[in-house]
Design a protein around this motif. Structure first.
Motif, PDB file in Angstrom:
ATOM      1  N   LEU A  14       0.828  -1.209   0.000  1.00  0.00           N
ATOM      2  CA  LEU A  14       0.000   0.000   0.000  1.00  0.00           C
ATOM      3  C   LEU A  14       0.862   1.259   0.000  1.00  0.00           C
ATOM      4  O   LEU A  14       0.672   2.160  -0.826  1.00  0.00           O
ATOM      5  CB  LEU A  14      -0.928  -0.002   1.212  1.00  0.00           C
ATOM      6  CG  LEU A  14      -1.695   1.298   1.479  1.00  0.00           C
ATOM      7  CD1 LEU A  14      -2.647   1.611   0.331  1.00  0.00           C
ATOM      8  CD2 LEU A  14      -2.433   1.227   2.803  1.00  0.00           C
ATOM      9  N   PHE A  15       1.826   1.310   0.900  1.00  0.00           N
ATOM     10  CA  PHE A  15       2.639   2.518   1.016  1.00  0.00           C
ATOM     11  C   PHE A  15       3.648   2.637  -0.127  1.00  0.00           C
ATOM     12  O   PHE A  15       4.095   3.746  -0.442  1.00  0.00           O
ATOM     13  CB  PHE A  15       3.337   2.569   2.376  1.00  0.00           C
ATOM     14  CG  PHE A  15       2.409   2.949   3.495  1.00  0.00           C
ATOM     15  CD1 PHE A  15       1.972   4.251   3.642  1.00  0.00           C
ATOM     16  CD2 PHE A  15       1.936   1.995   4.379  1.00  0.00           C
ATOM     17  CE1 PHE A  15       1.104   4.608   4.655  1.00  0.00           C
ATOM     18  CE2 PHE A  15       1.063   2.338   5.391  1.00  0.00           C
ATOM     19  CZ  PHE A  15       0.635   3.650   5.537  1.00  0.00           C
ATOM     20  N   THR A  16       4.003   1.527  -0.744  1.00  0.00           N
ATOM     21  CA  THR A  16       4.827   1.606  -1.952  1.00  0.00           C
ATOM     22  C   THR A  16       4.045   2.287  -3.068  1.00  0.00           C
ATOM     23  O   THR A  16       4.565   3.154  -3.786  1.00  0.00           O
ATOM     24  CB  THR A  16       5.266   0.204  -2.402  1.00  0.00           C
ATOM     25  OG1 THR A  16       6.084  -0.379  -1.392  1.00  0.00           O
ATOM     26  CG2 THR A  16       6.076   0.288  -3.696  1.00  0.00           C
ATOM     27  N   ARG A  17       2.774   1.909  -3.225  1.00  0.00           N
ATOM     28  CA  ARG A  17       1.939   2.502  -4.259  1.00  0.00           C
ATOM     29  C   ARG A  17       1.626   3.965  -3.966  1.00  0.00           C
ATOM     30  O   ARG A  17       1.653   4.805  -4.866  1.00  0.00           O
ATOM     31  CB  ARG A  17       0.656   1.681  -4.399  1.00  0.00           C
ATOM     32  CG  ARG A  17       0.911   0.319  -5.036  1.00  0.00           C
ATOM     33  CD  ARG A  17      -0.296  -0.601  -5.020  1.00  0.00           C
ATOM     34  NE  ARG A  17      -0.023  -1.799  -5.814  1.00  0.00           N
ATOM     35  CZ  ARG A  17      -0.846  -2.828  -5.903  1.00  0.00           C
ATOM     36  NH1 ARG A  17      -1.995  -2.835  -5.248  1.00  0.00           N
ATOM     37  NH2 ARG A  17      -0.522  -3.871  -6.651  1.00  0.00           N
ATOM     38  N   LEU A  18       1.353   4.281  -2.712  1.00  0.00           N
ATOM     39  CA  LEU A  18       1.134   5.686  -2.355  1.00  0.00           C
ATOM     40  C   LEU A  18       2.426   6.486  -2.499  1.00  0.00           C
ATOM     41  O   LEU A  18       2.393   7.689  -2.776  1.00  0.00           O
ATOM     42  CB  LEU A  18       0.593   5.792  -0.928  1.00  0.00           C
ATOM     43  CG  LEU A  18      -0.795   5.190  -0.682  1.00  0.00           C
ATOM     44  CD1 LEU A  18      -1.215   5.394   0.768  1.00  0.00           C
ATOM     45  CD2 LEU A  18      -1.830   5.785  -1.625  1.00  0.00           C
ATOM     46  N   GLY A  19       3.551   5.820  -2.315  1.00  0.00           N
ATOM     47  CA  GLY A  19       4.839   6.489  -2.516  1.00  0.00           C
ATOM     48  C   GLY A  19       5.048   6.907  -3.958  1.00  0.00           C
ATOM     49  O   GLY A  19       5.714   7.919  -4.226  1.00  0.00           O
ATOM     50  N   ILE A  20       4.494   6.149  -4.898  1.00  0.00           N
ATOM     51  CA  ILE A  20       4.558   6.530  -6.309  1.00  0.00           C
ATOM     52  C   ILE A  20       3.854   7.875  -6.508  1.00  0.00           C
ATOM     53  O   ILE A  20       4.351   8.761  -7.209  1.00  0.00           O
ATOM     54  CB  ILE A  20       3.907   5.447  -7.195  1.00  0.00           C
ATOM     55  CG1 ILE A  20       4.714   4.156  -7.126  1.00  0.00           C
ATOM     56  CG2 ILE A  20       3.785   5.934  -8.642  1.00  0.00           C
ATOM     57  CD1 ILE A  20       4.041   2.985  -7.827  1.00  0.00           C
ATOM     58  N   VAL A  21       2.709   8.027  -5.865  1.00  0.00           N
ATOM     59  CA  VAL A  21       1.953   9.287  -5.966  1.00  0.00           C
ATOM     60  C   VAL A  21       2.759  10.428  -5.368  1.00  0.00           C
ATOM     61  O   VAL A  21       2.863  11.515  -5.956  1.00  0.00           O
ATOM     62  CB  VAL A  21       0.595   9.178  -5.246  1.00  0.00           C
ATOM     63  CG1 VAL A  21      -0.233  10.436  -5.496  1.00  0.00           C
ATOM     64  CG2 VAL A  21      -0.168   7.950  -5.704  1.00  0.00           C
ATOM     65  N   LEU A  22       3.350  10.195  -4.204  1.00  0.00           N
ATOM     66  CA  LEU A  22       4.148  11.231  -3.552  1.00  0.00           C
ATOM     67  C   LEU A  22       5.328  11.646  -4.426  1.00  0.00           C
ATOM     68  O   LEU A  22       5.657  12.845  -4.509  1.00  0.00           O
ATOM     69  CB  LEU A  22       4.651  10.729  -2.195  1.00  0.00           C
ATOM     70  CG  LEU A  22       5.425  11.729  -1.338  1.00  0.00           C
ATOM     71  CD1 LEU A  22       4.567  12.943  -1.016  1.00  0.00           C
ATOM     72  CD2 LEU A  22       5.908  11.064  -0.050  1.00  0.00           C
ATOM     73  N   ASP A  55       1.445  17.313   0.482  1.00  0.00           N
ATOM     74  CA  ASP A  55       1.180  16.232  -0.472  1.00  0.00           C
ATOM     75  C   ASP A  55       0.691  14.983   0.263  1.00  0.00           C
ATOM     76  O   ASP A  55      -0.218  14.293  -0.221  1.00  0.00           O
ATOM     77  CB  ASP A  55       2.437  15.899  -1.275  1.00  0.00           C
ATOM     78  CG  ASP A  55       2.784  16.983  -2.291  1.00  0.00           C
ATOM     79  OD1 ASP A  55       1.914  17.820  -2.573  1.00  0.00           O
ATOM     80  OD2 ASP A  55       3.928  16.987  -2.775  1.00  0.00           O
ATOM     81  N   CYS A  56       1.295  14.680   1.415  1.00  0.00           N
ATOM     82  CA  CYS A  56       0.863  13.523   2.208  1.00  0.00           C
ATOM     83  C   CYS A  56      -0.581  13.701   2.683  1.00  0.00           C
ATOM     84  O   CYS A  56      -1.369  12.747   2.666  1.00  0.00           O
ATOM     85  CB  CYS A  56       1.792  13.336   3.411  1.00  0.00           C
ATOM     86  SG  CYS A  56       3.458  12.773   2.995  1.00  0.00           S
TER      87      CYS A  56
END
Length: 232
Positions: A14-22, A55-56
């Motif tokens: 999940l946080f890897t994918r949200l990291g892409i957005v960030l 952004d977060c």
């Protein structure tokens, strides 16, 4: 398809994918600064670090449905595959929207000296020459369209690398624990902290000067926070 993300836990996934957005949001902020450098006086590392925090906050708000969907445990591979397909569509749509809003202000900021808010949508909807404005935009600012397609291509490739190559059934106890921890965490981040009132557009003034507040903010955040509010 084998990849290095195949055996990541759901939380890391999940946080890897949200990291892409960030990452994409940070890149668009840097480009926003390059396009409008003359408008920001004495901008430095502090503005970009504060921008990451905003952004977060924006990601926590916009990706609430995606987060919940990712945390729903699955015991059957067929259901897992359906959930993954829906998650990818939701991710690509939400990320494309957020990137497009940021790209729009690369040029529109020059006319308003502020991040766009929801009153822009009312302005466009009230006019009868929307088609002409859209044609002019495509002709004069074609580079933004090219950038948008590049970011969509990039986000799809990065997301594809996070897709699991094999289905592994979820452990229910671990899934419930992840849900109980991550959802409240995302709520706190979406509020901008533990303060009584969720952080708003004017909250950027806590981190920088009024001249540089647009560099700290992002357009999806200002659009969301101004939606439904009366405008002068």
């Amino acid at each position: 398809m084998s990849n290095r993300f195949s055996y990541l836990s759901r939380t890391k996934l999940l946080f890897t994918r949200l990291g892409i957005v960030l990452l994409l949001m940070s890149v668009t902020r840097i480009l926003f600064y390059i396009f409008n450098r003359s408008h920001f006086s004495h901008a430095g590392l502090n503005e970009f670090l504060a921008g990451i925090w905003f952004d977060c906050i924006t990601i926590a708000l916009f990706y609430a449905p995606f987060t919940i969907l990712q945390l729903i445990p699955t015991r059957r591979e067929k259901i897992f595959q359906i959930k993954e397909r829906i998650s990818k569509v939701l991710f690509l749509f939400t990320t494309s929207l957020m990137v497009a809003l940021n790209l729009m202000d690369f040029e529109y900021f020059k006319y308003t000296n502020k991040r766009s808010t929801s009153d822009l949508l009312s302005f466009l909807g009230a006019g009868s020459d929307f088609a002409q404005l859209a044609t002019t935009f495509l002709k004069d600012f074609w580079i933004l369209i090219v950038l948008l397609f590049f970011f969509i291509w990039m986000m799809e490739r990065l997301y594809r690398r996070t897709q699991k190559s094999a289905y592994i059934p979820d452990h229910w106890k671990k899934s419930i624990l992840e849900f109980v921890i991550i959802v409240p965490f995302m709520v706190i981040v979406g509020r901008g902290g533990f303060q009584l009132k969720p952080i708003d557009i004017i909250g950027a003034a806590q981190f920088t000067t009024s001249e540089n507040s647009a560099l700290v903010l992002n357009t999806p955040f200002t659009m969301l926070k101004s939606f439904g509010k009366e405008q002068l």
